[in-house]
Design a protein around this motif. Structure first.
Motif, mmCIF file in Angstrom:
data_model
loop_
_atom_site.group_PDB
_atom_site.id
_atom_site.type_symbol
_atom_site.label_atom_id
_atom_site.label_comp_id
_atom_site.label_asym_id
_atom_site.label_seq_id
_atom_site.Cartn_x
_atom_site.Cartn_y
_atom_site.Cartn_z
ATOM 1 N N MET A 39 -25.116 -24.365 -2.873
ATOM 2 C CA MET A 39 -24.477 -23.586 -3.923
ATOM 3 C C MET A 39 -23.087 -23.185 -3.441
ATOM 4 S SD MET A 39 -25.768 -20.000 -5.576
ATOM 5 C CE MET A 39 -25.870 -20.244 -7.315
ATOM 6 N N PRO A 40 -22.057 -23.437 -4.221
ATOM 7 C CA PRO A 40 -20.708 -23.063 -3.805
ATOM 8 C C PRO A 40 -20.553 -21.550 -3.734
ATOM 9 C CG PRO A 40 -20.696 -24.022 -6.016
ATOM 10 C CD PRO A 40 -22.099 -24.082 -5.507
ATOM 11 N N ALA A 41 -19.619 -21.110 -2.912
ATOM 12 C CA ALA A 41 -19.348 -19.676 -2.775
ATOM 13 C C ALA A 41 -18.780 -19.128 -4.081
ATOM 14 C CB ALA A 41 -18.362 -19.447 -1.639
ATOM 15 N N ILE A 42 -19.162 -17.904 -4.382
ATOM 16 C CA ILE A 42 -18.628 -17.204 -5.552
ATOM 17 C C ILE A 42 -17.752 -16.086 -5.008
ATOM 18 C CG2 ILE A 42 -19.177 -15.849 -7.607
ATOM 19 C CD1 ILE A 42 -21.890 -17.311 -7.649
ATOM 20 N N PRO A 43 -16.432 -16.216 -5.110
ATOM 21 C CA PRO A 43 -15.547 -15.211 -4.527
ATOM 22 C C PRO A 43 -15.687 -13.836 -5.197
ATOM 23 C CG PRO A 43 -14.326 -17.189 -5.164
ATOM 24 C CD PRO A 43 -15.709 -17.310 -5.722
ATOM 25 N N VAL A 44 -15.997 -12.842 -4.385
ATOM 26 C CA VAL A 44 -16.110 -11.457 -4.836
ATOM 27 C C VAL A 44 -14.919 -10.709 -4.265
ATOM 28 C CG1 VAL A 44 -17.506 -9.363 -4.761
ATOM 29 C CG2 VAL A 44 -18.623 -11.601 -4.812
ATOM 30 N N GLY A 45 -14.276 -9.872 -5.073
ATOM 31 C CA GLY A 45 -13.149 -9.117 -4.542
ATOM 32 C C GLY A 45 -12.321 -8.450 -5.618
ATOM 33 N N ASP A 46 -11.054 -8.302 -5.306
ATOM 34 C CA ASP A 46 -10.094 -7.627 -6.170
ATOM 35 C C ASP A 46 -9.939 -8.401 -7.480
ATOM 36 O OD1 ASP A 46 -7.867 -6.536 -7.438
ATOM 37 O OD2 ASP A 46 -6.613 -6.570 -5.646
ATOM 38 N N PRO A 47 -10.227 -7.773 -8.614
ATOM 39 C CA PRO A 47 -10.124 -8.494 -9.882
ATOM 40 C C PRO A 47 -8.693 -8.916 -10.236
ATOM 41 C CG PRO A 47 -10.696 -6.193 -10.267
ATOM 42 C CD PRO A 47 -10.718 -6.416 -8.784
ATOM 43 N N ALA A 48 -7.699 -8.355 -9.568
ATOM 44 C CA ALA A 48 -6.317 -8.755 -9.820
ATOM 45 C C ALA A 48 -5.978 -10.071 -9.108
ATOM 46 C CB ALA A 48 -5.359 -7.652 -9.364
ATOM 47 N N THR A 59 -10.562 -14.481 -7.390
ATOM 48 C CA THR A 59 -11.791 -13.696 -7.500
ATOM 49 C C THR A 59 -12.563 -14.094 -8.745
ATOM 50 O OG1 THR A 59 -10.864 -11.816 -6.314
ATOM 51 C CG2 THR A 59 -12.686 -11.344 -7.787
ATOM 52 N N ALA A 60 -13.876 -14.336 -8.568
ATOM 53 C CA ALA A 60 -14.748 -14.654 -9.704
ATOM 54 C C ALA A 60 -15.541 -13.431 -10.147
ATOM 55 C CB ALA A 60 -15.713 -15.782 -9.334
ATOM 56 N N VAL A 61 -15.843 -12.521 -9.202
ATOM 57 C CA VAL A 61 -16.641 -11.336 -9.505
ATOM 58 C C VAL A 61 -15.968 -10.116 -8.891
ATOM 59 C CG1 VAL A 61 -18.884 -10.219 -9.214
ATOM 60 C CG2 VAL A 61 -18.776 -12.692 -9.501
ATOM 61 N N GLY A 62 -15.645 -9.137 -9.725
ATOM 62 C CA GLY A 62 -15.061 -7.881 -9.249
ATOM 63 C C GLY A 62 -16.159 -6.838 -9.047
ATOM 64 N N PRO A 63 -15.765 -5.592 -8.787
ATOM 65 C CA PRO A 63 -16.741 -4.525 -8.557
ATOM 66 C C PRO A 63 -17.370 -4.034 -9.861
ATOM 67 C CG PRO A 63 -14.539 -3.618 -8.521
ATOM 68 C CD PRO A 63 -14.392 -5.107 -8.658
ATOM 69 N N MET A 64 -18.480 -3.325 -9.731
ATOM 70 C CA MET A 64 -19.048 -2.617 -10.868
ATOM 71 C C MET A 64 -18.048 -1.536 -11.283
ATOM 72 S SD MET A 64 -22.195 -3.788 -11.451
ATOM 73 C CE MET A 64 -21.481 -5.408 -11.188
ATOM 74 N N ARG A 80 -20.445 -9.114 2.451
ATOM 75 C CA ARG A 80 -19.786 -8.946 3.741
ATOM 76 C C ARG A 80 -18.275 -8.798 3.540
ATOM 77 N NH1 ARG A 80 -21.290 -13.415 7.727
ATOM 78 N NH2 ARG A 80 -23.277 -12.472 7.192
ATOM 79 N N GLY A 81 -17.711 -7.810 4.187
ATOM 80 C CA GLY A 81 -16.280 -7.556 4.092
ATOM 81 C C GLY A 81 -15.897 -6.633 2.949
ATOM 82 N N LEU A 82 -16.846 -6.294 2.081
ATOM 83 C CA LEU A 82 -16.578 -5.412 0.936
ATOM 84 C C LEU A 82 -17.579 -4.256 0.933
ATOM 85 C CD1 LEU A 82 -15.931 -8.147 -1.764
ATOM 86 C CD2 LEU A 82 -14.223 -6.660 -0.716
ATOM 87 N N GLU A 83 -17.761 -3.644 2.101
ATOM 88 C CA GLU A 83 -18.742 -2.577 2.240
ATOM 89 C C GLU A 83 -18.321 -1.289 1.536
ATOM 90 O OE1 GLU A 83 -17.698 -4.524 4.790
ATOM 91 O OE2 GLU A 83 -19.535 -5.624 5.192
ATOM 92 N N THR A 84 -17.049 -1.159 1.222
ATOM 93 C CA THR A 84 -16.544 0.015 0.516
ATOM 94 C C THR A 84 -16.327 -0.357 -0.946
ATOM 95 O OG1 THR A 84 -15.404 0.731 2.509
ATOM 96 C CG2 THR A 84 -14.694 1.730 0.458
ATOM 97 N N GLY A 85 -16.781 0.495 -1.836
ATOM 98 C CA GLY A 85 -16.598 0.227 -3.260
ATOM 99 C C GLY A 85 -17.905 -0.176 -3.912
ATOM 100 N N SER A 86 -17.835 -0.538 -5.155
ATOM 101 C CA SER A 86 -19.024 -0.829 -5.969
ATOM 102 C C SER A 86 -19.230 -2.337 -6.137
ATOM 103 C CB SER A 86 -18.883 -0.151 -7.338
ATOM 104 O OG SER A 86 -18.773 1.238 -7.170
ATOM 105 N N PHE A 87 -19.060 -3.072 -5.044
ATOM 106 C CA PHE A 87 -19.235 -4.517 -5.094
ATOM 107 C C PHE A 87 -20.687 -4.896 -4.910
ATOM 108 C CE2 PHE A 87 -14.843 -3.919 -3.824
ATOM 109 C CZ PHE A 87 -14.184 -4.812 -4.648
ATOM 110 N N VAL A 88 -21.172 -5.838 -5.709
ATOM 111 C CA VAL A 88 -22.549 -6.333 -5.648
ATOM 112 C C VAL A 88 -22.505 -7.805 -5.277
ATOM 113 C CG1 VAL A 88 -24.611 -6.793 -7.031
ATOM 114 C CG2 VAL A 88 -23.324 -4.690 -7.404
ATOM 115 N N LYS A 89 -23.432 -8.224 -4.409
ATOM 116 C CA LYS A 89 -23.533 -9.644 -4.075
ATOM 117 C C LYS A 89 -23.973 -10.410 -5.322
ATOM 118 C CE LYS A 89 -25.336 -8.719 0.528
ATOM 119 N NZ LYS A 89 -26.549 -8.863 1.366
ATOM 120 N N PRO A 90 -23.314 -11.513 -5.654
ATOM 121 C CA PRO A 90 -23.856 -12.358 -6.718
ATOM 122 C C PRO A 90 -25.281 -12.751 -6.304
ATOM 123 C CG PRO A 90 -21.626 -13.009 -6.200
ATOM 124 C CD PRO A 90 -22.056 -12.032 -5.141
#
Length: 66
Positions: free
Chosen positions: A1-10, A14-19, A51-61
């Motif tokens: 399964m390819p990686a789904i980039p999680v991070g800054d919505p700007a 990034t494919a998935v931003g925080p809650m 991993r790397g987004l321990e601060t904020g409302s980020f959820v693992k896909p």
């Protein structure tokens, strides 16, 4: 399964931003926990922050399978 980039919505990569709120983050985490408790197998993702987004409302896909 390819990686789904999680991070800054700007960031266009990034494919998935925080809650939107911490309350929504906790709600999604409770759904993931409940699925696991009811016997679902975690195919990818799971509880906690990416991993790397321990601060904020980020959820693992996350994908669960019964």
């Amino acid at each position: 399964m390819p990686a789904i980039p999680v991070g800054d919505p700007a960031d266009p990569k990034t494919a998935v931003g925080p809650m939107v709120t911490e309350k929504q983050y906790e709600r999604v985490q409770s759904y993931i926990r409940k699925g696991i408790e009811e016997g679902a197998e975690v195919l990818v993702g799971g509880e906690g922050h990416p991993r790397g987004l321990e601060t904020g409302s980020f959820v693992k896909p996350t994908v669960l399978s019964m």
